[in-house]
Design a protein around this motif. Structure first.
Motif, PDB file in Angstrom:
ATOM      1  N   LEU A 147      -7.860   2.075   9.311  1.00 46.75           N
ATOM      2  CA  LEU A 147      -6.427   2.129   9.020  1.00 46.75           C
ATOM      3  C   LEU A 147      -6.150   3.380   8.199  1.00 46.75           C
ATOM      4  O   LEU A 147      -7.025   3.847   7.471  1.00 46.75           O
ATOM      5  N   PRO A 148      -4.923   3.918   8.286  1.00 46.81           N
ATOM      6  CA  PRO A 148      -4.615   5.025   7.385  1.00 46.81           C
ATOM      7  C   PRO A 148      -4.636   4.522   5.950  1.00 46.81           C
ATOM      8  O   PRO A 148      -4.291   3.368   5.677  1.00 46.81           O
ATOM      9  N   GLY A 149      -5.067   5.352   5.027  1.00 49.37           N
ATOM     10  CA  GLY A 149      -5.152   4.933   3.637  1.00 49.37           C
ATOM     11  C   GLY A 149      -4.028   5.522   2.814  1.00 49.37           C
ATOM     12  O   GLY A 149      -2.900   5.621   3.292  1.00 49.37           O
ATOM     13  N   THR A 150      -4.326   5.884   1.581  1.00 50.59           N
ATOM     14  CA  THR A 150      -3.339   6.511   0.709  1.00 50.59           C
ATOM     15  C   THR A 150      -3.734   7.966   0.474  1.00 50.59           C
ATOM     16  O   THR A 150      -4.867   8.236   0.081  1.00 50.59           O
ATOM     17  N   LEU A 151      -2.793   8.870   0.736  1.00 54.72           N
ATOM     18  CA  LEU A 151      -3.045  10.290   0.488  1.00 54.72           C
ATOM     19  C   LEU A 151      -2.659  10.632  -0.944  1.00 54.72           C
ATOM     20  O   LEU A 151      -1.581  10.270  -1.394  1.00 54.72           O
ATOM     21  N   VAL A 152      -3.549  11.323  -1.645  1.00 51.17           N
ATOM     22  CA  VAL A 152      -3.245  11.784  -2.998  1.00 51.17           C
ATOM     23  C   VAL A 152      -2.937  13.271  -2.888  1.00 51.17           C
ATOM     24  O   VAL A 152      -3.803  14.057  -2.484  1.00 51.17           O
ATOM     25  N   VAL A 153      -1.712  13.633  -3.205  1.00 46.27           N
ATOM     26  CA  VAL A 153      -1.253  15.006  -2.905  1.00 46.27           C
ATOM     27  C   VAL A 153      -0.392  15.565  -4.035  1.00 46.27           C
ATOM     28  O   VAL A 153      -0.102  14.876  -5.025  1.00 46.27           O
ATOM     29  N   ASP A 154       0.039  16.802  -3.850  1.00 50.74           N
ATOM     30  CA  ASP A 154       0.971  17.432  -4.786  1.00 50.74           C
ATOM     31  C   ASP A 154       2.342  16.764  -4.713  1.00 50.74           C
ATOM     32  O   ASP A 154       2.726  16.250  -3.666  1.00 50.74           O
ATOM     33  N   GLU A 155       3.049  16.833  -5.829  1.00 50.24           N
ATOM     34  CA  GLU A 155       4.371  16.230  -5.895  1.00 50.24           C
ATOM     35  C   GLU A 155       5.289  16.754  -4.780  1.00 50.24           C
ATOM     36  O   GLU A 155       6.075  15.999  -4.206  1.00 50.24           O
ATOM     37  N   GLU A 156       5.158  18.038  -4.465  1.00 53.18           N
ATOM     38  CA  GLU A 156       6.061  18.647  -3.464  1.00 53.18           C
ATOM     39  C   GLU A 156       5.896  18.014  -2.086  1.00 53.18           C
ATOM     40  O   GLU A 156       6.796  18.065  -1.268  1.00 53.18           O
ATOM     41  N   GLU A 187      10.438  11.471  -0.418  1.00 55.19           N
ATOM     42  CA  GLU A 187      11.280  10.508  -1.126  1.00 55.19           C
ATOM     43  C   GLU A 187      10.488   9.854  -2.239  1.00 55.19           C
ATOM     44  O   GLU A 187       9.808   8.862  -2.038  1.00 55.19           O
ATOM     45  N   GLN A 188      10.580  10.430  -3.398  1.00 56.49           N
ATOM     46  CA  GLN A 188       9.788   9.939  -4.513  1.00 56.49           C
ATOM     47  C   GLN A 188      10.483   8.750  -5.167  1.00 56.49           C
ATOM     48  O   GLN A 188      11.626   8.843  -5.587  1.00 56.49           O
ATOM     49  N   ALA A 189       9.786   7.624  -5.237  1.00 58.64           N
ATOM     50  CA  ALA A 189      10.322   6.488  -5.984  1.00 58.64           C
ATOM     51  C   ALA A 189      10.265   6.811  -7.473  1.00 58.64           C
ATOM     52  O   ALA A 189       9.452   7.640  -7.897  1.00 58.64           O
ATOM     53  N   VAL A 190      11.108   6.162  -8.252  1.00 60.90           N
ATOM     54  CA  VAL A 190      11.093   6.405  -9.696  1.00 60.90           C
ATOM     55  C   VAL A 190       9.765   5.897 -10.271  1.00 60.90           C
ATOM     56  O   VAL A 190       9.100   6.567 -11.038  1.00 60.90           O
ATOM     57  N   VAL A 191       9.409   4.685  -9.855  1.00 62.01           N
ATOM     58  CA  VAL A 191       8.147   4.115 -10.296  1.00 62.01           C
ATOM     59  C   VAL A 191       7.270   3.869  -9.061  1.00 62.01           C
ATOM     60  O   VAL A 191       7.734   3.300  -8.076  1.00 62.01           O
ATOM     61  N   SER A 192       6.035   4.336  -9.097  1.00 66.18           N
ATOM     62  CA  SER A 192       5.139   4.163  -7.949  1.00 66.18           C
ATOM     63  C   SER A 192       4.268   2.928  -8.071  1.00 66.18           C
ATOM     64  O   SER A 192       3.817   2.383  -7.075  1.00 66.18           O
ATOM     65  N   LYS A 240      -6.782  20.207  -9.640  1.00 66.68           N
ATOM     66  CA  LYS A 240      -7.015  21.599 -10.032  1.00 66.68           C
ATOM     67  C   LYS A 240      -7.237  22.501  -8.817  1.00 66.68           C
ATOM     68  O   LYS A 240      -6.737  23.620  -8.754  1.00 66.68           O
ATOM     69  N   HIS A 241      -7.984  22.005  -7.836  1.00 69.28           N
ATOM     70  CA  HIS A 241      -8.332  22.840  -6.690  1.00 69.28           C
ATOM     71  C   HIS A 241      -7.457  22.570  -5.473  1.00 69.28           C
ATOM     72  O   HIS A 241      -7.701  23.124  -4.403  1.00 69.28           O
ATOM     73  N   GLY A 242      -6.452  21.686  -5.630  1.00 67.96           N
ATOM     74  CA  GLY A 242      -5.569  21.390  -4.506  1.00 67.96           C
ATOM     75  C   GLY A 242      -6.272  20.739  -3.331  1.00 67.96           C
ATOM     76  O   GLY A 242      -5.937  20.996  -2.172  1.00 67.96           O
ATOM     77  N   LYS A 295       0.854  -1.186   0.000  1.00 74.97           N
ATOM     78  CA  LYS A 295       0.000   0.000   0.000  1.00 74.97           C
ATOM     79  C   LYS A 295       0.889   1.235   0.000  1.00 74.97           C
ATOM     80  O   LYS A 295       1.876   1.301   0.736  1.00 74.97           O
ATOM     81  N   LEU A 296       0.574   2.210  -0.828  1.00 80.06           N
ATOM     82  CA  LEU A 296       1.327   3.455  -0.884  1.00 80.06           C
ATOM     83  C   LEU A 296       0.787   4.416   0.168  1.00 80.06           C
ATOM     84  O   LEU A 296      -0.420   4.558   0.301  1.00 80.06           O
ATOM     85  N   ASN A 297       1.663   5.058   0.916  1.00 77.32           N
ATOM     86  CA  ASN A 297       1.187   6.060   1.870  1.00 77.32           C
ATOM     87  C   ASN A 297       0.775   7.334   1.152  1.00 77.32           C
ATOM     88  O   ASN A 297      -0.175   7.989   1.535  1.00 77.32           O
ATOM     89  N   ARG A 298       1.525   7.666   0.103  1.00 77.54           N
ATOM     90  CA  ARG A 298       1.240   8.866  -0.660  1.00 77.54           C
ATOM     91  C   ARG A 298       1.409   8.598  -2.142  1.00 77.54           C
ATOM     92  O   ARG A 298       2.224   7.773  -2.547  1.00 77.54           O
ATOM     93  N   ILE A 299       0.673   9.321  -2.928  1.00 78.13           N
ATOM     94  CA  ILE A 299       0.807   9.217  -4.374  1.00 78.13           C
ATOM     95  C   ILE A 299       0.460  10.597  -4.930  1.00 78.13           C
ATOM     96  O   ILE A 299      -0.308  11.346  -4.313  1.00 78.13           O
ATOM     97  N   THR A 300       1.062  10.958  -6.069  1.00 82.93           N
ATOM     98  CA  THR A 300       0.753  12.280  -6.619  1.00 82.93           C
ATOM     99  C   THR A 300      -0.540  12.218  -7.430  1.00 82.93           C
ATOM    100  O   THR A 300      -0.957  11.164  -7.894  1.00 82.93           O
ATOM    101  N   TYR A 301      -1.152  13.401  -7.604  1.00 83.59           N
ATOM    102  CA  TYR A 301      -2.368  13.485  -8.425  1.00 83.59           C
ATOM    103  C   TYR A 301      -2.132  12.892  -9.815  1.00 83.59           C
ATOM    104  O   TYR A 301      -2.962  12.155 -10.346  1.00 83.59           O
TER     105      TYR A 301
END
Lengths: 407, 407
Positions: free
Chosen positions: A236-245, A249-254, A222-224, A192-198
């Motif tokens: 349980l905590p899920g996956t947050l979809v957020v801005d790249e910033e 620690e960004q993996a090359v492939v998610s 678009k609206h952040g 499970k990914l904790n974070r992923i970009t839009y």
């Protein structure tokens, strides 16, 4: 204190017991001092039943009536959840789309939200009242007819409401507990990914990982709006979809994802002259057939080219009929189609700054003897079309090759 | 050309095939050159399902939410009928209560209609469009919440709409083909009445002939709406409910009807002093128990009286509990109840100008050896309470005695 929008899909509100569990989740957020608006779908199965009724009423039906009919399922869930919340001592009221109102354009059946009036709702949220909103619906202001937002539209309702309310978070509760690096039913090591970009989530959604509606992710980007995908059934905590910033620690492939809904059509020995692509894809577009991957190769025959593209499996027959109808103007020598293909994709915003991502993919597939039929790439995605029988092997190999396996 | 309101109940729209039959009936009226508004109930079973959901959501529930939930069934039927009508080439649209709007007071769960805005609908009717209206619902203007009109409220919706639209007729389509002189399942000779007065219909409705909602008859009488009760399943003339003046040859008695939902309570040897009736019926009224027939007799014991009255069978236990609680202040010697009683009534506006109607009744019952336990009379009705085992015999005897049998 935060302002939160929570969205529960059809399986999460499938019966009264589940609606009671949902109410407990809502109350917990409220007890933590948050302001809460909840968006609900129809109880599982209800929308399909209403669509079946409409289809058996007439082969061709007025989409304004379709919207009036199918929107009723969400009204029932919203009222029931409000009743259960009140029973828990929580101040709550239900809102139908026209009561808020959620204003949309007049594209019945797949309307787009234009504005949401939140003054009154916002006032009530501040006073501690929970807003229970019927998802999937709005109102078209000119004629005051009910509109719906298309399948999965409740995700979009939730994100649009979160944006309009200036919510701190929009939690999408569903029957999976987050977004995974790959399909856990196939890839044992999927995490499970904790974070992923839009952007990554958008690619995953459009590739068939049915966790979120594509349009809702676009709108959140678009609206952040900070989106979270969470389980309705486990706390349980899920996956947050957020801005790249926000991702340190960004993996090359998610993730490594796939789509089985693919079919390949090939036109052989098409005369290689300007305008030939338009001659092929124009008629397909007119027939509302979505074309995905396209590759063009020099043909073995001189001054001709071979053209291959993919369409959804349900559309192959229609696509072939269109191409046969235009056989003369296109001028191909042979028309072939193949169903047993799948699209496998690796996705990651890290690709932008890392070379060799595609190379790793091709190498990993070659090592297992998997033939690549078509390749397409975008800034954050590499997709290949392969024979369906290799799907599981390909997913597992790629998942390992990019170091995504659980430690 | 006439303007007609047609109303179809739940069994008439129970599935798509029946909705298609309804559409044919609507189209036939339109083809005859009429303007048509249709009021529909929820598909049979749907409203009960929604009420069950609400009750299992919470023991005590907010009636505003109840209304938002249960009103959804009618929205579905209205949309589906509009779709089917369009498929027959008829111009049609559905209207939900808030879209018209049908304004009601804020008595959620049993709201009363205050006004119906018909300018736009009237314009559309004149242009040949059929208005398909969701029955049973309205909107409470101050807070813009959905209201419902109580069970059977779609009859009231139809009559109110007919009054507001100035309709020439309001046809109530149901699973019986009209109003009968008595229950045809019991009295073989029962005849369908071509015409009946509002007053008689009101008495029949309140006596349990479940053809029309009492409130809808009151409203039709008040606004002079010509009502017709017709069969949804056969194309036959039904029964017209009209003013007394429209009935040329008025029979003395129009019908013999009955109610099984009766129970008798007797208080023996109550001290015969002023205020004793208030002491008994006050507490019952406070407990919202409806008392129907009341008789008071001199008791065998000096300076006391026996008091007998009837209540609905479901309320006997509650009524007895209330009376036991107040035993001391009332001061009765004995409290008895009996379930196996029925109320049989003869109804007819002709009684006003004919003597001896009650006498005929008492004579006919005496001849068969049927004992009368309680008698009450009104201007157009004589009711008696008898033992339940004599019900069928009493109905047939009275039907003959008043010359109502089919020739």
């Amino acid at each position: 204190m935060a302002r939160i929008v929570m969205k529960f899909g059809g399986t999460s509100v499938a019966d009264i017991d589940r609606i009671k569990s949902v109410a407990q989740r809502v109350k917990a957020e409220l007890d933590d001092g948050n302001e809460v608006a909840v968006v609900v779908s129809a109880m599982a199965g209800v929308t399909n039943q209403l669509i079946d009724y409409t289809r058996s009423a007439a082969r061709l039906y007025d989409l304004r009536e379709y919207d009036a009919i199918v929107s009723s399922g969400e009204n029932v869930t919203a009222g029931l959840l409000a009743v259960v919340l009140q029973d828990l001592g929580v101040s709550a009221r239900s809102w139908q789309g026209w009561q808020i109102p959620i204003r949309t354009d007049a594209s019945h059946g797949s309307a787009r939200i234009e504005a949401i009036e939140t003054t009154e709702m916002s006032r009530r949220l501040s006073s501690g009242e929970v807003a229970v909103v019927a998802g999937f619906q709005g109102i078209e202001p000119e004629r005051q007819r009910i509109t719906t937002l298309g399948r999965g539209g409740s995700d979009t309702s939730a994100v649009a409401l979160a944006a309009a309310l200036g919510a701190d978070r929009c939690d999408i509760y569903t029957d999976v507990d987050g977004v995974y690096t790959s399909d856990p039913r196939i890839v044992k090591g999927a995490r499970k990914l904790n974070r992923i970009t839009y952007e990554e989530m958008l690619e995953m959604a459009s590739l068939g990982a049915k966790v979120l509606q594509t349009r809702s992710v676009e709108m959140a980007m678009k609206h952040g709006v900070r989106l979270q995908v969470r389980s309705s059934f486990e706390n349980l905590p899920g996956t947050l979809v957020v801005d790249e910033e926000e991702i340190v620690e960004q993996a090359v492939v998610s993730g490594v994802t796939y789509s089985r809904d693919e079919a390949k059509i090939t036109l052989r020995s098409v005369p290689d002259r300007p305008g030939i692509a338009a001659g092929i894809f124009g008629p397909l577009a007119e027939a509302a057939i979505n074309v995905d991957m396209i590759v063009q190769n020099i043909s073995s025959k001189e001054k001709t080219t071979d053209l291959t593209f993919t369409v959804g499996r349900a559309e192959v027959e229609r696509a072939l009929a269109v191409l046969e109808k235009h056989a003369e103007s296109i001028g191909y020598e042979e028309l072939a189609s193949e169903h047993n293909v799948v699209k496998v994709s690796v996705i990651g915003v890290g690709m932008r700054s890392h070379a060799g991502v595609a190379q790793t993919m091709f190498g990993a597939l070659a090592e297992k003897g998997i033939n690549i039929e078509v390749i397409t790439t975008s800034e954050i995605k590499v997709s290949v079309l392969i024979a369906e029988e290799y799907l599981e092997l390909a997913l597992r190999s790629l998942h390992s090759a990019y170091g995504l396996d659980k430690v």
